[in-house]
Design a protein around this motif. Sequence first.
Motif, PDB file in Angstrom:
ATOM      1  N   PHE A 118      -0.992  11.193   9.850  1.00  0.00           N
ATOM      2  CA  PHE A 118      -1.559  10.164   8.977  1.00  0.00           C
ATOM      3  C   PHE A 118      -2.966  10.546   8.558  1.00  0.00           C
ATOM      4  N   LEU A 119      -3.264  10.366   7.248  1.00  0.00           N
ATOM      5  CA  LEU A 119      -4.588  10.664   6.718  1.00  0.00           C
ATOM      6  C   LEU A 119      -5.340   9.402   6.298  1.00  0.00           C
ATOM      7  N   HIS A 120      -4.758   8.627   5.395  1.00  0.00           N
ATOM      8  CA  HIS A 120      -5.426   7.411   4.924  1.00  0.00           C
ATOM      9  C   HIS A 120      -4.415   6.571   4.158  1.00  0.00           C
ATOM     10  N   ARG A 121      -4.838   5.386   3.743  1.00  0.00           N
ATOM     11  CA  ARG A 121      -3.976   4.497   2.971  1.00  0.00           C
ATOM     12  C   ARG A 121      -4.617   4.192   1.626  1.00  0.00           C
ATOM     13  N   ILE A 122      -3.764   3.858   0.668  1.00  0.00           N
ATOM     14  CA  ILE A 122      -4.208   3.455  -0.665  1.00  0.00           C
ATOM     15  C   ILE A 122      -3.691   2.039  -0.880  1.00  0.00           C
ATOM     16  N   ASP A 123      -4.575   1.070  -0.849  1.00  0.00           N
ATOM     17  CA  ASP A 123      -4.164  -0.329  -0.949  1.00  0.00           C
ATOM     18  C   ASP A 123      -3.881  -0.728  -2.393  1.00  0.00           C
ATOM     19  N   THR A 124      -2.839  -1.533  -2.557  1.00  0.00           N
ATOM     20  CA  THR A 124      -2.467  -2.087  -3.864  1.00  0.00           C
ATOM     21  C   THR A 124      -2.311  -3.598  -3.672  1.00  0.00           C
ATOM     22  N   PRO A 125      -3.409  -4.320  -3.552  1.00  0.00           N
ATOM     23  CA  PRO A 125      -3.375  -5.722  -3.136  1.00  0.00           C
ATOM     24  C   PRO A 125      -2.414  -6.588  -3.962  1.00  0.00           C
ATOM     25  N   GLY A 126      -1.530  -7.277  -3.265  1.00  0.00           N
ATOM     26  CA  GLY A 126      -0.605  -8.199  -3.906  1.00  0.00           C
ATOM     27  C   GLY A 126       0.606  -7.556  -4.548  1.00  0.00           C
ATOM     28  N   MET A 127       0.676  -6.231  -4.521  1.00  0.00           N
ATOM     29  CA  MET A 127       1.743  -5.539  -5.246  1.00  0.00           C
ATOM     30  C   MET A 127       2.749  -4.912  -4.275  1.00  0.00           C
ATOM     31  N   HIS A 128       4.013  -5.234  -4.463  1.00  0.00           N
ATOM     32  CA  HIS A 128       5.098  -4.637  -3.679  1.00  0.00           C
ATOM     33  C   HIS A 128       5.583  -3.406  -4.456  1.00  0.00           C
ATOM     34  N   VAL A 129       4.962  -2.283  -4.139  1.00  0.00           N
ATOM     35  CA  VAL A 129       5.123  -1.081  -4.956  1.00  0.00           C
ATOM     36  C   VAL A 129       6.412  -0.340  -4.622  1.00  0.00           C
ATOM     37  N   CYS A 130       6.889   0.403  -5.632  1.00  0.00           N
ATOM     38  CA  CYS A 130       8.070   1.250  -5.477  1.00  0.00           C
ATOM     39  C   CYS A 130       7.622   2.678  -5.185  1.00  0.00           C
ATOM     40  N   ARG A 131       8.280   3.599  -5.803  1.00  0.00           N
ATOM     41  CA  ARG A 131       7.993   5.013  -5.569  1.00  0.00           C
ATOM     42  C   ARG A 131       6.646   5.410  -6.162  1.00  0.00           C
ATOM     43  N   PRO A 132       5.855   6.215  -5.451  1.00  0.00           N
ATOM     44  CA  PRO A 132       4.657   6.785  -6.064  1.00  0.00           C
ATOM     45  C   PRO A 132       5.057   7.861  -7.064  1.00  0.00           C
ATOM     46  N   VAL A 133       4.410   7.859  -8.219  1.00  0.00           N
ATOM     47  CA  VAL A 133       4.689   8.838  -9.265  1.00  0.00           C
ATOM     48  C   VAL A 133       3.373   9.464  -9.687  1.00  0.00           C
ATOM     49  N   LEU A 134       3.320  10.793  -9.687  1.00  0.00           N
ATOM     50  CA  LEU A 134       2.110  11.511 -10.052  1.00  0.00           C
ATOM     51  C   LEU A 134       2.304  12.185 -11.402  1.00  0.00           C
ATOM     52  N   ASN A 135       1.340  11.983 -12.298  1.00  0.00           N
ATOM     53  CA  ASN A 135       1.435  12.582 -13.633  1.00  0.00           C
ATOM     54  C   ASN A 135       0.041  12.799 -14.186  1.00  0.00           C
ATOM     55  N   GLU A 136      -0.252  14.050 -14.536  1.00  0.00           N
ATOM     56  CA  GLU A 136      -1.540  14.413 -15.136  1.00  0.00           C
ATOM     57  C   GLU A 136      -2.717  13.896 -14.318  1.00  0.00           C
ATOM     58  N   GLY A 137      -2.617  14.044 -13.020  1.00  0.00           N
ATOM     59  CA  GLY A 137      -3.738  13.711 -12.148  1.00  0.00           C
ATOM     60  C   GLY A 137      -3.829  12.259 -11.736  1.00  0.00           C
ATOM     61  N   CYS A 163       0.827  -1.205   0.000  1.00  0.00           N
ATOM     62  CA  CYS A 163       0.000   0.000   0.000  1.00  0.00           C
ATOM     63  C   CYS A 163       0.862   1.255   0.000  1.00  0.00           C
ATOM     64  N   PHE A 164       0.201   2.379  -0.272  1.00  0.00           N
ATOM     65  CA  PHE A 164       0.744   3.706   0.000  1.00  0.00           C
ATOM     66  C   PHE A 164       0.008   4.257   1.219  1.00  0.00           C
ATOM     67  N   LYS A 165       0.703   5.063   2.006  1.00  0.00           N
ATOM     68  CA  LYS A 165       0.071   5.760   3.124  1.00  0.00           C
ATOM     69  C   LYS A 165       0.237   7.255   2.909  1.00  0.00           C
ATOM     70  N   VAL A 166      -0.842   7.981   3.154  1.00  0.00           N
ATOM     71  CA  VAL A 166      -0.879   9.407   2.874  1.00  0.00           C
ATOM     72  C   VAL A 166      -0.835  10.187   4.187  1.00  0.00           C
ATOM     73  N   PHE A 167       0.075  11.156   4.247  1.00  0.00           N
ATOM     74  CA  PHE A 167       0.267  11.995   5.431  1.00  0.00           C
ATOM     75  C   PHE A 167       0.135  13.464   5.045  1.00  0.00           C
ATOM     76  N   THR A 168      -0.163  14.297   6.034  1.00  0.00           N
ATOM     77  CA  THR A 168      -0.041  15.737   5.827  1.00  0.00           C
ATOM     78  C   THR A 168       1.448  16.060   5.719  1.00  0.00           C
ATOM     79  N   LEU A 169       1.773  17.270   5.299  1.00  0.00           N
ATOM     80  CA  LEU A 169       3.178  17.638   5.151  1.00  0.00           C
ATOM     81  C   LEU A 169       3.881  17.804   6.495  1.00  0.00           C
ATOM     82  N   ASP A 170       3.102  17.819   7.605  1.00  0.00           N
ATOM     83  CA  ASP A 170       3.731  17.820   8.922  1.00  0.00           C
ATOM     84  C   ASP A 170       3.604  16.473   9.631  1.00  0.00           C
ATOM     85  N   GLY A 171       3.346  15.425   8.835  1.00  0.00           N
ATOM     86  CA  GLY A 171       3.482  14.073   9.354  1.00  0.00           C
ATOM     87  C   GLY A 171       2.279  13.450  10.012  1.00  0.00           C
TER      88      GLY A 171
END
Length: 214
Positions: free
Chosen positions: A177-196, A167-175
Amino acid sequence: ETDSKGRIILLTNEVKNNVIIYDKAGKLLTTWGHEYPGAHGLTLFNENGTDVLFICDNSRHQVIKTTIDGRVLLVLDYPKETGQYTKATEYVPTETAIAPNGDIYVADGYGSNYIIQYNSKGQYIRHFGGSKNANPDHNLRCAHGVAIDNRDKNNPTLICTSREENCFKVFTLDGKFLHRIDTPGMHVCRPVLNEGNLYAGVCWSNDPAGKMIG
């Protein structure tokens, strides 16, 4: 990474040429760098109109800020200010993210799983994450990657990889915790944002029985 001139910048852990730069057509333009044996994570940031690079080095246990042609501007040593480390080898940074105000977020993805925040001058601000929190949602397990999410301009957030939790975990810029984004079965690397959209490379996956496969 792609710089403001459209050039493609690659990072390697081969000290013959740590950084390799191509043009848009794939023509080799230049190479540099012989002092980064554990080069792992590369972040490009446009700082007041000038491109700069942040290199995470696993072997040196440091983050190094350089110009686009390799001149060292800043070195971040292991974050003893946090009180969580007794020696440099406990700290193995994997990626960085740079906030619009220049704050530097370092993911200690192969060390103690903290996210360490510095100001633009490299002065320690805070740390969060790790694996010792009472609330497991606040923990990170293999905090490999980190990225600033500016899709909501009024509420930017920090997306952190928790690879072993798929999963990814989302935090405010001062640390906070807000929520998590699950990616079932996937050992994910860096999050990359592009065009939304949010993208991630996947190093390994789990089969239906939960066994990791490469």
